[in-house]
Design a protein around this motif. Structure first.
Motif, short mmCIF file in Angstrom:
data_model
loop_
_atom_site.label_atom_id
_atom_site.label_comp_id
_atom_site.label_asym_id
_atom_site.label_seq_id
_atom_site.Cartn_x
_atom_site.Cartn_y
_atom_site.Cartn_z
N PRO A 74 1.53 -1.41 -0.12
CA PRO A 74 0.31 0.17 0.46
C PRO A 74 0.71 1.18 -0.04
O PRO A 74 1.66 1.14 0.25
CB PRO A 74 -0.84 -0.47 1.17
CG PRO A 74 -1.17 -1.51 1.48
CD PRO A 74 0.64 -2.59 1.02
N ASP A 76 0.50 4.39 1.18
CA ASP A 76 0.94 4.40 2.87
C ASP A 76 2.31 3.90 3.16
O ASP A 76 2.97 4.13 4.15
CB ASP A 76 -0.18 4.65 3.50
CG ASP A 76 -0.39 3.12 3.88
OD1 ASP A 76 -0.58 2.35 2.80
OD2 ASP A 76 -0.50 2.87 5.09
N ARG A 77 2.93 3.09 2.84
CA ARG A 77 3.79 2.47 3.42
C ARG A 77 5.02 2.81 2.71
O ARG A 77 5.42 2.58 3.12
CB ARG A 77 3.25 0.82 4.24
CG ARG A 77 2.79 1.13 5.34
CD ARG A 77 2.92 -0.26 5.50
NE ARG A 77 1.99 -1.44 5.71
CZ ARG A 77 1.98 -2.52 4.99
NH1 ARG A 77 3.22 -2.76 4.94
NH2 ARG A 77 0.83 -3.71 4.16
N SER A 299 -4.84 1.67 0.47
CA SER A 299 -4.28 2.67 1.62
C SER A 299 -4.36 1.96 3.14
O SER A 299 -5.53 1.17 3.14
CB SER A 299 -3.62 3.73 1.88
OG SER A 299 -4.59 4.23 2.11
N ASP A 300 -3.93 2.09 4.25
CA ASP A 300 -5.09 1.25 5.04
C ASP A 300 -6.33 2.78 5.48
O ASP A 300 -7.20 2.33 6.67
CB ASP A 300 -3.72 1.55 6.98
CG ASP A 300 -3.54 3.04 7.08
OD1 ASP A 300 -4.03 3.96 6.57
OD2 ASP A 300 -2.27 2.88 7.98
N ARG A 302 -6.03 5.29 6.83
CA ARG A 302 -6.45 6.09 7.84
C ARG A 302 -6.71 7.97 7.47
O ARG A 302 -6.06 8.07 6.22
CB ARG A 302 -5.32 6.05 8.69
CG ARG A 302 -5.15 4.60 9.76
CD ARG A 302 -4.04 4.49 10.42
NE ARG A 302 -3.35 5.48 10.48
CZ ARG A 302 -3.00 6.07 12.49
NH1 ARG A 302 -3.55 5.38 13.23
NH2 ARG A 302 -2.58 6.94 12.68
N ALA A 305 -3.08 9.27 6.09
CA ALA A 305 -2.31 8.01 5.31
C ALA A 305 -1.78 8.64 3.65
O ALA A 305 -0.49 8.50 3.31
CB ALA A 305 -3.33 7.13 4.30
#
Ligand code: ZN
Length: 436
Positions: A74, A76-77, A299-300, A302, A305
């Motif tokens: 994802p 965001d990471r 993404s997760d 959040r 993100a």
């Protein structure tokens, strides 16, 4: 890199340039190549549904395009790895009330788009291309047109009437002296709308002259791009600034193969040559809107993100660089004289005309090392002003780490520019490292 690679890339780049007389055509040609490689178009007006590994592209205003190959991790990471360039080049564009009749000539009034090297537009076999908006079923529908044949000319003044032109230089008034000639009144009508209707018919679009409600039309040189030099080492072509960089970014993306961990992207903006301030320019919301929506789908979820994704990301701003000119070498900084055929140039300017800093320079230099290429450096003379790119603008808009790079060239903003074939391949190989 082998000569075969250079030949293949040079031929393909010149075909890309010749298929792209305007930013509209550059976007269409880019979309065509992306589609051929399994990319699907996303509509900004529709909800997007995304999966890891997806290949997608988005256009805005018909002149900017962004393509993404979603990574397995994802965003965001893992963030985005982006290459940014621009689809527009300086040229002459038709005014709304273009037709002018003067001294037995049909002429078309033009505006100057960007920093045109005006003298190079004289005595060329010019054609017309761009977008025509036709009223169809009660709504305006855009169509691309390209006359593809010599149609217009901006005639030089004879030296007999301008005796000091070689010593004092050619002085051109853009309003008075750049008006192209379209025809002779004695030869018959040269009605712009009728010409456009006929050209649309050639593309199987039926329209009445009265249905042509708007247009965005630009002039271009009909002479095809070509190889030159004793060993075929040079490329002579229009719009190398910056279609050569668009091509390099696009080719690297398409050659990068199956999805990696990081999401890859290429963004090709319009309006760089006039300051990037537009709905689809680098100072607009185009890239941020795309990235935010990709983060939403990959993404997760959040609230932070997007912000985390940007901090993981890196942008290579690819725009052409000034090679040292053998006849004007004193205009270059003595220790920073990029050579044609010498490979990618890292562009620096402490006043942030380029976004490069020591860290982003090091990132790019490391990629060059992995690709077996030695980078060159450009910094302008301390007593001269510096050009700029979408690099600092995108960096400021997004807060993304950015390096400004480009391939060396001569005759920047001439109607016919010059670069080295080997530099195209070198840039693609470094950008491919970036994407893998
Ligand atoms: Zn440029």
């Amino acid at each position: 890199m082998s000569p075969t690679d250079i030949d293949t890339a040079a031929k393909d780049l010149l075909a890309y340039i010749d298929a792209s007389p305007t930013p509209y055509h550059a976007v269409r040609e880019t979309a065509r190549r992306l589609t051929e490689h399994g990319y699907r178009e996303l509509d900004e007006r529709e909800p997007w549904s995304l999966q890891p590994g997806d290949r997608v592209f988005i256009t805005r205003g018909d002149t900017s395009i962004a393509a993404f190959h979603l990574g397995t991790t994802p965003v965001d990471r893992a963030g985005f790895r982006l290459v940014g360039s621009h689809t527009d080049s300086p040229n002459l564009r038709l005014k709304p009330n273009a037709p002018v009749a003067k001294h037995g000539y049909h002429q078309l009034g033009v505006e100057v788009y960007g920093g045109v090297l005006l003298s190079t537009w004289m005595d060329r076999d010019l054609s017309l291309a761009g977008r025509v908006v036709v009223l169809s079923g009660g709504r305006p529908v855009p169509h691309l047109v390209d006359f593809q044949r010599p149609l217009l000319r901006v005639p030089n003044l004879a030296i007999h009437l301008n005796r000091t032109v070689n010593t004092d230089g050619l002085k051109l008034n853009a309003q008075d002296h750049m008006v192209p000639v379209l025809g002779l009144e004695s030869a018959g009508p040269a009605e712009l709308r009728s010409l456009l209707v006929r050209e649309l018919a050639r593309a199987n679009v039926r329209a009445e002259a009265g249905d042509l409600l708007g247009y965005d039309l630009a002039l271009y040189d009909t002479q095809p791009s070509t190889r030159s030099g004793a060993q075929g080492e040079f490329l002579h072509a229009p719009r190398l600034d910056n279609l050569a960089s668009c091509y390099s970014g696009l080719s690297a993306l398409l050659a990068a193969g199956k999805a990696g961990e990081t999401t890859r992207g290429v963004v090709l903006y319009d309006h760089e040559e006039i300051g990037s301030r537009s709905a689809q320019g680098a100072a607009g919301t185009f890239l941020r809107d795309c990235l935010q929506r990709l983060v939403l789908g990959h993404s997760d979820g959040r609230a932070d993100a997007y912000h985390r994704a940007i901090r993981h990301s890196f942008l290579v701003s690819a725009d052409m660089a000034h090679a040292v000119h053998p006849n004007y070498s004193s205009l270059h900084e003595p220790r920073h004289q990029p050579l044609m055929g010498g490979g990618p140039v890292i562009k620096s300017n402490v006043n942030q005309s380029y976004a490069t800093d020591g860290e982003t320079w090091a990132h790019f230099a490391a990629l060059c090392r992995e690709a077996g290429v030695t980078p060159q450096h450009f910094v302008t003379r301390t007593d001269l002003g510096c050009g700029s790119t979408i690099g600092p603008i995108t960096a400021a808009e997004l807060g993304i780490r950015t390096v400004d790079v480009g391939s060396p060239m001569l005759s920047m903003h001439s109607i016919r520019e010059m670069a080295a074939a080997s530099d195209v391949v070198a840039m693609i190989s470094v950008l491919q490292r970036f994407f893998t």
